[in-house]
Write a protein that holds these residues in place. Structure first.
Motif, PDB file in Angstrom:
ATOM      1  N   GLY A   3       6.977 -51.999   8.912  1.00  0.00           N
ATOM      2  CA  GLY A   3       7.858 -52.969   9.561  1.00  0.00           C
ATOM      3  C   GLY A   3       9.185 -52.358   9.951  1.00  0.00           C
ATOM      4  O   GLY A   3       9.744 -52.647  11.023  1.00  0.00           O
ATOM      5  N   SER A   4       9.716 -51.506   9.083  1.00  0.00           N
ATOM      6  CA  SER A   4      10.965 -50.804   9.379  1.00  0.00           C
ATOM      7  C   SER A   4      10.807 -49.916  10.602  1.00  0.00           C
ATOM      8  O   SER A   4      11.659 -49.902  11.499  1.00  0.00           O
ATOM      9  CB  SER A   4      11.375 -49.961   8.160  1.00  0.00           C
ATOM     10  N   GLY A   5       9.711 -49.147  10.643  1.00  0.00           N
ATOM     11  CA  GLY A   5       9.482 -48.274  11.789  1.00  0.00           C
ATOM     12  C   GLY A   5       9.309 -49.050  13.078  1.00  0.00           C
ATOM     13  O   GLY A   5       9.808 -48.646  14.140  1.00  0.00           O
ATOM     14  N   TRP A   6       8.601 -50.176  12.998  1.00  0.00           N
ATOM     15  CA  TRP A   6       8.379 -51.030  14.175  1.00  0.00           C
ATOM     16  C   TRP A   6       9.714 -51.535  14.723  1.00  0.00           C
ATOM     17  O   TRP A   6       9.978 -51.446  15.937  1.00  0.00           O
ATOM     18  CB  TRP A   6       7.497 -52.208  13.771  1.00  0.00           C
ATOM     19  N   ALA A   7      10.573 -52.048  13.833  1.00  0.00           N
ATOM     20  CA  ALA A   7      11.863 -52.604  14.252  1.00  0.00           C
ATOM     21  C   ALA A   7      12.820 -51.511  14.717  1.00  0.00           C
ATOM     22  O   ALA A   7      13.557 -51.682  15.694  1.00  0.00           O
ATOM     23  CB  ALA A   7      12.481 -53.396  13.103  1.00  0.00           C
ATOM     24  N   ILE A  40      14.914 -37.872  15.489  1.00  0.00           N
ATOM     25  CA  ILE A  40      14.909 -38.702  14.283  1.00  0.00           C
ATOM     26  C   ILE A  40      15.159 -37.777  13.107  1.00  0.00           C
ATOM     27  O   ILE A  40      14.405 -36.825  12.886  1.00  0.00           O
ATOM     28  CB  ILE A  40      13.581 -39.450  14.119  1.00  0.00           C
ATOM     29  N   VAL A  41      16.219 -38.033  12.370  1.00  0.00           N
ATOM     30  CA  VAL A  41      16.532 -37.224  11.200  1.00  0.00           C
ATOM     31  C   VAL A  41      15.906 -37.903   9.984  1.00  0.00           C
ATOM     32  O   VAL A  41      16.257 -39.029   9.643  1.00  0.00           O
ATOM     33  CB  VAL A  41      18.051 -37.068  11.008  1.00  0.00           C
ATOM     34  N   GLY A  42      14.970 -37.210   9.350  1.00  0.00           N
ATOM     35  CA  GLY A  42      14.283 -37.751   8.186  1.00  0.00           C
ATOM     36  C   GLY A  42      12.799 -37.899   8.420  1.00  0.00           C
ATOM     37  O   GLY A  42      12.369 -38.783   9.168  1.00  0.00           O
ATOM     38  N   ALA A  43      12.010 -37.002   7.815  1.00  0.00           N
ATOM     39  CA  ALA A  43      10.549 -37.064   7.951  1.00  0.00           C
ATOM     40  C   ALA A  43       9.929 -37.690   6.720  1.00  0.00           C
ATOM     41  O   ALA A  43       8.972 -37.175   6.152  1.00  0.00           O
ATOM     42  CB  ALA A  43       9.971 -35.674   8.204  1.00  0.00           C
ATOM     43  N   GLY A  44      10.498 -38.818   6.318  1.00  0.00           N
ATOM     44  CA  GLY A  44       9.862 -39.662   5.315  1.00  0.00           C
ATOM     45  C   GLY A  44       9.078 -40.756   6.007  1.00  0.00           C
ATOM     46  O   GLY A  44       8.876 -40.733   7.231  1.00  0.00           O
ATOM     47  N   GLY A  45       8.628 -41.736   5.254  1.00  0.00           N
ATOM     48  CA  GLY A  45       7.824 -42.797   5.835  1.00  0.00           C
ATOM     49  C   GLY A  45       8.531 -43.556   6.939  1.00  0.00           C
ATOM     50  O   GLY A  45       7.958 -43.798   8.015  1.00  0.00           O
ATOM     51  N   HIS A  46       9.798 -43.933   6.719  1.00  0.00           N
ATOM     52  CA  HIS A  46      10.532 -44.720   7.715  1.00  0.00           C
ATOM     53  C   HIS A  46      10.775 -43.924   8.990  1.00  0.00           C
ATOM     54  O   HIS A  46      10.634 -44.453  10.097  1.00  0.00           O
ATOM     55  CB  HIS A  46      11.862 -45.188   7.120  1.00  0.00           C
ATOM     56  N   GLY A  47      11.148 -42.654   8.852  1.00  0.00           N
ATOM     57  CA  GLY A  47      11.400 -41.838  10.030  1.00  0.00           C
ATOM     58  C   GLY A  47      10.139 -41.582  10.833  1.00  0.00           C
ATOM     59  O   GLY A  47      10.135 -41.671  12.067  1.00  0.00           O
ATOM     60  N   LEU A  48       9.045 -41.248  10.144  1.00  0.00           N
ATOM     61  CA  LEU A  48       7.784 -40.991  10.833  1.00  0.00           C
ATOM     62  C   LEU A  48       7.229 -42.261  11.470  1.00  0.00           C
ATOM     63  O   LEU A  48       6.667 -42.222  12.574  1.00  0.00           O
ATOM     64  CB  LEU A  48       6.776 -40.400   9.851  1.00  0.00           C
ATOM     65  N   ALA A  49       7.376 -43.402  10.790  1.00  0.00           N
ATOM     66  CA  ALA A  49       6.926 -44.668  11.375  1.00  0.00           C
ATOM     67  C   ALA A  49       7.740 -45.007  12.614  1.00  0.00           C
ATOM     68  O   ALA A  49       7.203 -45.506  13.615  1.00  0.00           O
ATOM     69  CB  ALA A  49       7.027 -45.791  10.348  1.00  0.00           C
ATOM     70  N   THR A  50       9.041 -44.727  12.571  1.00  0.00           N
ATOM     71  CA  THR A  50       9.875 -44.951  13.754  1.00  0.00           C
ATOM     72  C   THR A  50       9.367 -44.124  14.931  1.00  0.00           C
ATOM     73  O   THR A  50       9.216 -44.624  16.050  1.00  0.00           O
ATOM     74  CB  THR A  50      11.338 -44.586  13.452  1.00  0.00           C
ATOM     75  N   ALA A  51       9.079 -42.853  14.675  1.00  0.00           N
ATOM     76  CA  ALA A  51       8.562 -41.985  15.738  1.00  0.00           C
ATOM     77  C   ALA A  51       7.217 -42.489  16.257  1.00  0.00           C
ATOM     78  O   ALA A  51       6.982 -42.531  17.483  1.00  0.00           O
ATOM     79  CB  ALA A  51       8.426 -40.557  15.209  1.00  0.00           C
TER      80      ALA A  51
END
Length: 422
Positions: free
Chosen positions: A380-384, A44-55
């Motif tokens: 929600g973004s990370g979940w999806a 995952i490229v990007g350790a902001g909120g969306h990237g970390l939530a995705t992980a």
């Protein structure tokens, strides 16, 4: 620096008491800082909120923990740490309301889920109606939200005054005619959201690699093969691009284009004062929004720059424009001094709705285009996005936000629906 946790792995009142008795010798760093491995199942490229939530949701929901989250700077140093922390879900379009309300529901229990206090504050959110057009638009949104199961209501100017005593209802240009009110809306601590997700990901065995800029993307037979970084070449089975503001650059490395523009969004805070405003207020006609932080600062934001750019700074013309508009509605602001100002880089789509999608390159997935509303969507973004990466196809939350909608003319037009994309 991030806070730390005990060797037992959980924060609790008992852990605090135990560490107090042994001079806090048992704390360790909240997340590890390893060197990258040669290969991962997913990068995952990007350790902001969306990237970390995705992980995090890849690990929690799908058991995928052979994951590296790589970041060219420091964790949470992009838009996650450069926003005004507004959280709401009262969007007009059905796909938007669904993903933002999923995010809000996750926010409501996020501190318990992560065992980390993200300081979620459901103080309520007001979107002021200052024109007849806005009255019609907000009443329409309230009806749509009722059908969507999202609790909002349209309230009178008198009720607005009860909720916000410092407001001037009878401004000379734009009087307050009512407001769209979401009682569940509010704010959270942006750094804590990133730190909480990072800590949880690290505990799962994922690698969070900072100061690791992507310099190239390798493909083979139409599939992703590896990423080249400042810390070497790293192979992967799947690659998720979650880099708000720089998504088009990363896509170009992979050989495709994205229908987005990058623009700076600015904000500022005042000197701290005593509590005077315990709700979040958005004034879309003059494009200003306001809340008071836990430290007493008045957090003020406005619109994006009028031109494409990649700067992370404030500028006086925006400060003047935004503050002048808000002073008419909140006269007490005129006596405050500005403490600091900043900017973040947001990526905008034509319909002001995000992109969560497969791409022309196999096993490369993209999450971008959140515009000025990215922070509220993080869970929600990370979940999806996690579902998209794990299964290779979007689930119900992400299905309508694919790149194909721009080819098919199937827009999710929140710029028209909401008047503002926050």
């Amino acid at each position: 620096m991030p806070t730390a946790q005990t060797k037992s792995g959980r924060y609790s009142v008992f852990a605090i008491a135990r560490e107090a008795m042994r001079l806090h010798s048992g704390w360790r760093r909240a997340w590890a800082s390893p060197q990258p491995k040669k290969r991962y199942k997913a990068i995952i490229v990007g350790a902001g909120g969306h990237g970390l939530a995705t992980a995090y949701y890849l690990g929690k929901n799908y058991g995928i923990t052979d994951v590296a989250v790589i970041e060219k700077g420091w964790l949470g140093g992009g838009n996650t740490g450069r926003n005004t922390t507004i959280i709401r879900s009262n969007y007009l379009q059905d796909p938007s309301a669904a993903i933002y309300d999923k995010a809000l529901k996750l926010y409501e229990n996020l501190s318990q889920d992560l065992n980390y206090n993200v300081m979620f504050s459901p103080r309520g959110l007001l979107m002021l109606a200052q024109t007849e057009h806005e009255i019609r638009g907000y009443k329409r949104t309230a009806h749509a939200n009722m059908l969507q199961g999202v609790a909002t209501q349209y309230i009178t100017p008198e009720r607005v005054k009860e909720l916000v005593p410092i407001i001037n209802l009878h401004g000379p240009r734009y009087p307050i005619l009512g407001a769209l009110y979401q009682e569940r809306g509010g704010t959270a601590r942006h750094d804590a959201v990133a730190w909480g997700y990072a800590r949880a990901c690290s505990d799962m065995g994922m690698d969070i690699i900072q100061n690791c800029e992507v310099t190239g993307i390798e493909t083979e037979n139409g599939q992703v093969k590896a990423v080249n970084t400042g810390k070497g070449r790293i192979e992967c089975e799947k690659l998720a691009m979650v880099v708000a503001g720089h998504s088009s650059h990363l896509a170009e490395m992979a050989g495709f284009r994205l229908p987005i523009e990058s623009i700076a969004l600015q904000a500022l805070v005042s000197e701290p004062i005593k509590p005077c405003c315990d709700v979040v207020i958005m004034a879309n006609t003059v494009h200003g929004y306001l809340s008071q932080s836990d430290k007493g600062e008045m957090v003020i934001g406005g619109g994006t720059d009028g031109f494409n750019n990649y700067t992370q700074r404030g500028s006086w013309h925006h400060v003047e424009e935004t503050v002048r508009a808000l002073i008419e509605t909140f006269p007490m602001l005129s006596r405050l001094k500005m403490l600091r100002q900043w900017g973040g880089i947001v990526d905008m789509t034509g319909d002001r709705s995000p992109i969560l999608s497969t791409t022309p390159v196999g096993n490369i997935f993209v999450n971008c285009g959140w515009g000025t509303g990215g922070f509220k969507a993080i869970p929600g973004s990370g979940w999806a996005m996690a579902e998209l990466v794990a299964k290779g196809q979007p689930g119900p939350l992400a299905a309508d936000f694919g790149l194909n909608r721009f080819v098919e003319g199937r827009f999710i037009d929140e710029s028209v629906a909401a008047g503002v994309a926050h």
